[in-house]
Design a protein around this motif. Structure first.
Motif, short mmCIF file in Angstrom:
data_model
loop_
_atom_site.label_atom_id
_atom_site.label_comp_id
_atom_site.label_asym_id
_atom_site.label_seq_id
_atom_site.Cartn_x
_atom_site.Cartn_y
_atom_site.Cartn_z
N SER A 42 12.00 5.73 4.40
CA SER A 42 11.43 6.66 3.41
C SER A 42 12.16 7.98 3.56
N ARG A 43 12.18 8.75 2.49
CA ARG A 43 12.64 10.13 2.58
C ARG A 43 11.43 11.01 2.34
N VAL A 44 11.12 11.84 3.35
CA VAL A 44 9.97 12.73 3.25
C VAL A 44 10.47 14.11 2.83
N ALA A 100 -5.84 13.92 4.14
CA ALA A 100 -6.80 13.27 5.04
C ALA A 100 -6.26 13.18 6.46
N ALA A 101 -4.92 13.13 6.58
CA ALA A 101 -4.30 13.06 7.91
C ALA A 101 -4.04 14.45 8.48
N LEU A 129 0.82 -1.21 0.00
CA LEU A 129 0.00 0.00 0.00
C LEU A 129 0.86 1.26 0.00
N ALA A 130 1.80 1.35 0.96
CA ALA A 130 2.62 2.56 1.06
C ALA A 130 3.44 2.77 -0.22
N SER A 131 3.98 1.68 -0.76
CA SER A 131 4.78 1.80 -1.99
C SER A 131 3.94 2.32 -3.14
N ALA A 132 2.74 1.73 -3.30
CA ALA A 132 1.87 2.14 -4.41
C ALA A 132 1.39 3.58 -4.22
N ALA A 133 0.97 3.91 -3.01
CA ALA A 133 0.41 5.24 -2.77
C ALA A 133 1.47 6.32 -2.91
N CYS A 134 2.69 6.05 -2.44
CA CYS A 134 3.73 7.08 -2.48
C CYS A 134 4.36 7.20 -3.87
N MET A 135 4.22 6.16 -4.69
CA MET A 135 4.70 6.25 -6.07
C MET A 135 3.81 7.18 -6.88
N ASP A 136 2.56 7.31 -6.42
CA ASP A 136 1.59 8.13 -7.14
C ASP A 136 1.36 9.42 -6.35
N LYS A 137 1.95 10.52 -6.85
CA LYS A 137 1.93 11.78 -6.10
C LYS A 137 0.50 12.25 -5.79
N HIS A 138 -0.44 11.94 -6.68
CA HIS A 138 -1.83 12.32 -6.45
C HIS A 138 -2.36 11.65 -5.19
N TYR A 139 -2.17 10.32 -5.10
CA TYR A 139 -2.71 9.60 -3.95
C TYR A 139 -1.94 9.89 -2.67
N THR A 140 -0.64 10.19 -2.80
CA THR A 140 0.11 10.62 -1.62
C THR A 140 -0.57 11.84 -1.01
N VAL A 143 9.86 19.83 11.16
CA VAL A 143 10.04 19.00 9.95
C VAL A 143 10.13 17.52 10.35
N ARG A 144 10.89 17.24 11.40
CA ARG A 144 11.05 15.85 11.85
C ARG A 144 9.71 15.26 12.27
N GLU A 145 8.95 16.02 13.04
CA GLU A 145 7.64 15.54 13.50
C GLU A 145 6.68 15.33 12.34
N THR A 146 6.71 16.27 11.37
CA THR A 146 5.83 16.15 10.19
C THR A 146 6.22 14.93 9.36
N ALA A 147 7.52 14.67 9.24
CA ALA A 147 8.00 13.53 8.45
C ALA A 147 7.52 12.21 9.06
N VAL A 148 7.60 12.11 10.38
CA VAL A 148 7.14 10.88 11.05
C VAL A 148 5.63 10.74 10.91
N LYS A 149 4.91 11.84 11.05
CA LYS A 149 3.45 11.81 10.91
C LYS A 149 3.06 11.38 9.49
N ALA A 150 3.79 11.89 8.48
CA ALA A 150 3.51 11.53 7.09
C ALA A 150 3.82 10.05 6.84
N PHE A 151 4.92 9.58 7.37
CA PHE A 151 5.34 8.18 7.24
C PHE A 151 4.25 7.26 7.79
N LYS A 152 3.71 7.63 8.95
CA LYS A 152 2.65 6.82 9.56
C LYS A 152 1.35 6.92 8.75
N ALA A 153 1.08 8.11 8.20
CA ALA A 153 -0.18 8.32 7.47
C ALA A 153 -0.26 7.43 6.23
N VAL A 154 0.89 7.12 5.62
CA VAL A 154 0.88 6.27 4.42
C VAL A 154 1.20 4.82 4.74
N ASP A 155 1.30 4.50 6.06
CA ASP A 155 1.62 3.14 6.51
C ASP A 155 3.04 2.74 6.08
#
Length: 381
Positions: free
Chosen positions: A328-330, A157-158, A140-151, A311-323
């Motif tokens: 990952s590099r945010v 949503a988060a 899921l995370a791989s597919a969603a993050c490969m597609d910038k729209h769905y990211t 930035v660090r907190e946002t990166a972790v939150k984003a990482f969790k949001a996409v499972d």
């Protein structure tokens, strides 16, 4: 003897994506840095046509200075054959006489693959079917993050800020006119969305700045259509985003073991050394990979401490949001007033020794070899 057996890791590289050569260079770095006292690498190359091979050219000899490396079948190479039912014992090489030789029990796969067919959930799904442990994000995370729209859909949503933009479907456009016939409609959609210029037009599912165009002239329908046409060579789903007056700050996230709390590195910034001379107005493929004088990495980025922490907190939150899992590099935008937005998430970021991901962890206290070890150890059974 069993106690001293090395951990066998299939390292996959190449692939059918535009980023084929970047994957090769990342793999050259990984193989040179791998702790060979503990790990036995089994390099599996994937040609641009999608053939899997072993015993091809040794990636450790590749260097970007010699040009872009490519995985190709060589006289000594053998095709890789998978027996899905055998799982971790299902990796074979086909010999000249047609017989199969086992590549041994595979403890883990490290897919150093960037872009479609490697970073988009497809290879992850195959490895899930085989029940083989692998490093990195799941399907899921791989597919969603490969597609910038769905990211962007998941991040929004988060409650994570993203750049304003619209998504267009180019499949119904008039390719014969290079989308000129659709120009007025595209412009109307941009104006309706209230997007401010400059705009960045980019394919939804491509990486490494392929097919990205900066559109600078407000109201120029022809320029907009030409940019969408360029992006359409890489994907039919295309993002038209408002350019953000911000610095691009990248943060490496590491979570080797499923269920543990993701860690964020010190955020880094790519400083474009040629920007002042009017050259290279944005970070394109050449300034990323080909021209070492075009840019350098600064970690931590030159920002106030509280902004770096945000930035660090946002990166972790984003990482969790996409499972997210593994790494990952945010990539974020930090505006002059300190707002942090997420631009995109790379689930298998560039992994060369000079890439941002290893550089950021090095500056945070984890060296390149240790980083690779942590990632592999985290998925072993």
């Amino acid at each position: 003897m069993a106690e001293t057996a090395k951990i066998r890791v299939v390292v996959m590289y190449g692939g059918k994506a535009d980023e084929h050569s970047i994957s090769c260079i990342s793999t050259a770095g990984v193989l040179r840095a791998l702790d060979t006292d503990r790990f036995e690498p089994v390099p599996v190359g994937i040609t641009k046509q999608g053939q899997w091979i072993v015993d091809g050219e040794d990636p450790r000899g590749w260097d970007m200075a010699d040009g872009l490396p490519v995985v190709e079948k060589t006289p000594g190479s053998r095709d890789v054959v998978l027996d899905v039912a055998l799982g971790q014992d299902g990796f074979f090489a086909r010999n000249d006489d047609g017989t199969l030789s086992s590549l041994g029990h595979v403890d883990a796969v490290l897919p150093v693959l960037h872009g479609p067919y490697g970073e988009d959930g497809t290879i992850q799904g195959l490895l899930e079917m085989m029940d083989v442990p692998y490093v990195g994000c799941g399907v899921l995370a791989s597919a969603a993050c490969m597609d910038k729209h769905y990211t962007k859909v998941l991040l929004a949503a988060a409650g994570i800020p993203v750049a304003p933009g619209i998504t267009v479907d180019a499949r119904g456009f008039d390719a014969a006119s290079r989308f000129a016939a659709d120009a007025d409609g595209l412009l109307a959609r941009v104006e309706e969305a209230g997007l401010a210029y400059p705009l960045f037009v980019k394919p939804s599912r491509a990486g490494s700045s392929f097919g990205v165009t900066k559109v600078e002239h407000a109201g120029d329908a022809a320029e907009l259509a030409a940019a969408v046409f360029e992006a359409s060579h890489h994907d039919w789903r295309i993002l038209i985003e408002q350019g953000i007056d911000a610095r691009e700050i990248e943060c490496a996230v590491l979570c080797p073991k499923a269920g543990s709390e993701p860690q964020a590195s010190w955020p880094g910034e790519i400083v474009l050394d040629k920007r002042n001379s009017g050259d290279d107005q944005f970070y394109d493929f050449d300034s990323k990979y080909m021209d070492s004088s075009a840019s350098h990495v600064e970690v931590p980025a030159n920002l106030p401490q509280e902004t770096l922490q945000q930035v660090r907190e946002t990166a972790v939150k984003a990482f969790k949001a996409v499972d997210g899992a593994g790494l990952s590099r945010v990539d974020t935008f930090v505006t002059p007033d300190g707002e942090v937005m997420v631009n995109e998430i790379n689930t298998m970021p560039g992994f060369t020794p000079i890439s941002m991901y290893p550089k950021a962890w090095e500056a945070t206290g984890i060296g390149y070899t240790e980083l690779i070890t942590k990632l592999i150890d985290g998925v072993l059974r």
